[in-house]
Write a protein that holds these residues in place. Sequence first.
Motif, PDB file in Angstrom:
ATOM      1  N   ARG A 181       0.807  -1.251  -0.075  1.00 60.20           N
ATOM      2  CA  ARG A 181       0.040   0.028   0.109  1.00 60.20           C
ATOM      3  C   ARG A 181       1.031   1.084  -0.015  1.00 60.20           C
ATOM      4  O   ARG A 181       1.942   0.983   0.342  1.00 60.20           O
ATOM      5  CB  ARG A 181      -0.903   0.044   1.243  1.00 60.20           C
ATOM      6  CG  ARG A 181      -1.794  -1.202   1.396  1.00 60.20           C
ATOM      7  CD  ARG A 181      -2.761  -0.992   2.397  1.00 60.20           C
ATOM      8  NE  ARG A 181      -3.640  -2.211   2.895  1.00 60.20           N
ATOM      9  CZ  ARG A 181      -4.409  -2.228   3.783  1.00 60.20           C
ATOM     10  NH1 ARG A 181      -4.816  -1.393   4.433  1.00 60.20           N
ATOM     11  NH2 ARG A 181      -5.180  -3.178   3.946  1.00 60.20           N
TER      12      ARG A 181
ATOM     13  N   VAL B 153      -4.697  -1.096  -5.552  1.00 56.38           N
ATOM     14  CA  VAL B 153      -4.541  -0.836  -4.381  1.00 56.38           C
ATOM     15  C   VAL B 153      -3.559   0.332  -4.152  1.00 56.38           C
ATOM     16  O   VAL B 153      -3.744   1.028  -3.236  1.00 56.38           O
ATOM     17  CB  VAL B 153      -3.757  -1.993  -3.956  1.00 56.38           C
ATOM     18  CG1 VAL B 153      -2.985  -1.788  -2.632  1.00 56.38           C
ATOM     19  CG2 VAL B 153      -4.308  -3.400  -3.721  1.00 56.38           C
TER      20      VAL B 153
ATOM     21  N   SER C 186      -5.142   3.243  -1.709  1.00 55.03           N
ATOM     22  CA  SER C 186      -4.486   3.360  -0.761  1.00 55.03           C
ATOM     23  C   SER C 186      -3.678   4.697  -0.755  1.00 55.03           C
ATOM     24  O   SER C 186      -3.287   5.350   0.407  1.00 55.03           O
ATOM     25  CB  SER C 186      -3.351   2.413  -0.467  1.00 55.03           C
ATOM     26  OG  SER C 186      -2.419   2.523  -1.419  1.00 55.03           O
TER      27      SER C 186
ATOM     28  N   LEU D 179      -9.296  -1.909   2.105  1.00 50.59           N
ATOM     29  CA  LEU D 179      -7.894  -1.256   2.194  1.00 50.59           C
ATOM     30  C   LEU D 179      -8.038   0.017   3.184  1.00 50.59           C
ATOM     31  O   LEU D 179      -7.168   0.990   3.320  1.00 50.59           O
ATOM     32  CB  LEU D 179      -7.934  -0.632   0.739  1.00 50.59           C
ATOM     33  CG  LEU D 179      -7.488  -1.948  -0.161  1.00 50.59           C
ATOM     34  CD1 LEU D 179      -7.244  -1.133  -1.741  1.00 50.59           C
ATOM     35  CD2 LEU D 179      -6.258  -2.812   0.022  1.00 50.59           C
TER      36      LEU D 179
END
Length: 335
Positions: free
Chosen positions: A153, A229, A233, A257
């Motif tokens: 992340r 992601v 993130s 997330l």
Amino acid sequence: MSARPLRVMMSTPAIRDTTNPYIVQLVDAVGREVDVRLFSWRTAILGRYDVLHVHWPEIFTSASSGPKRWVRRALTTALQSRLALTKTALVRTAHNERPHESTSTVDGAILRRWNRLTTLWILLNERTRTESAAERVLIPHGHYRDHFARYGRQAATADLVSVVGHIRPYKGMEELVEAVADDSAEGAFRLHVAGKPADAALGRVLVENASGSERITLELDFVDDRRIVEIISSSALVALPYRQLHNSGVALLALSLDRPVLVPDNAVTRDLQQEVGASWVHLLDADTELTRAIRDALGHGIPEGSPDLSAREWPLTARQHAAAYARAAEIRGRR
């Protein structure tokens, strides 16, 4: 001697990089409880299995050309006839209360026959109304934590808002991009829209609406899991100002997330807010200006820790699906 496990055919063909992550997780988890078969027309019409599990039935008749569409309509009709003439149960997951896009007269008739053939409905939330009176089972949409855990992340940027996923007309991305491009209020934020538009015309509208704004980044193509992601993130908020929102995999993906979401205020999203907390789910009132609602949500920041998604663990979801399949097979067998 123990009974053989139920044979369940998913309406999904071979798993690919572009397959919906919800389906990927479902096939993997449920495969530990029952004998899962991926879809092929030959096996679906002529093979041996106990349950057919269908998610979006309109996909059966979608095609890139008229002749191909008629072939798929014929195959779908044959499959429906097989279900009508045998004890094979049909389980439907009600992702939406109705298709997001309009259908032709022929495809509408095929969809109505799917409804009549349905043995059992799986509901992702208790608010869903179904198209037939078949038995209903509530199984909440599973989270995405395990599926995306392999990817690193990014650190969140306090003024970055994102949207990811397939861009379709009902999601209201045109209005979102236009509103951000026209926004001149204090507390400006940046917007990153990533996903493949449903058609070229929609893509052109997004580009035109974003023209001249340095605050908007458009990534109008398929985004893989790693990129999803990265984008989510790195954001402080995921904004989903959909015109219609009944179930949202993207909202659960953002929460998985550990990023808050802004979603339209309705009964379903209020239930989600109650489940995970108001600091994670911000509601967009129809009377509130979109950019103001985004700035207000950003002002709350990212909450500490993670939202509670314990009701959406995949081992539990898999057991619930296996029980639903067994119940459908029982119902169909009695008929």
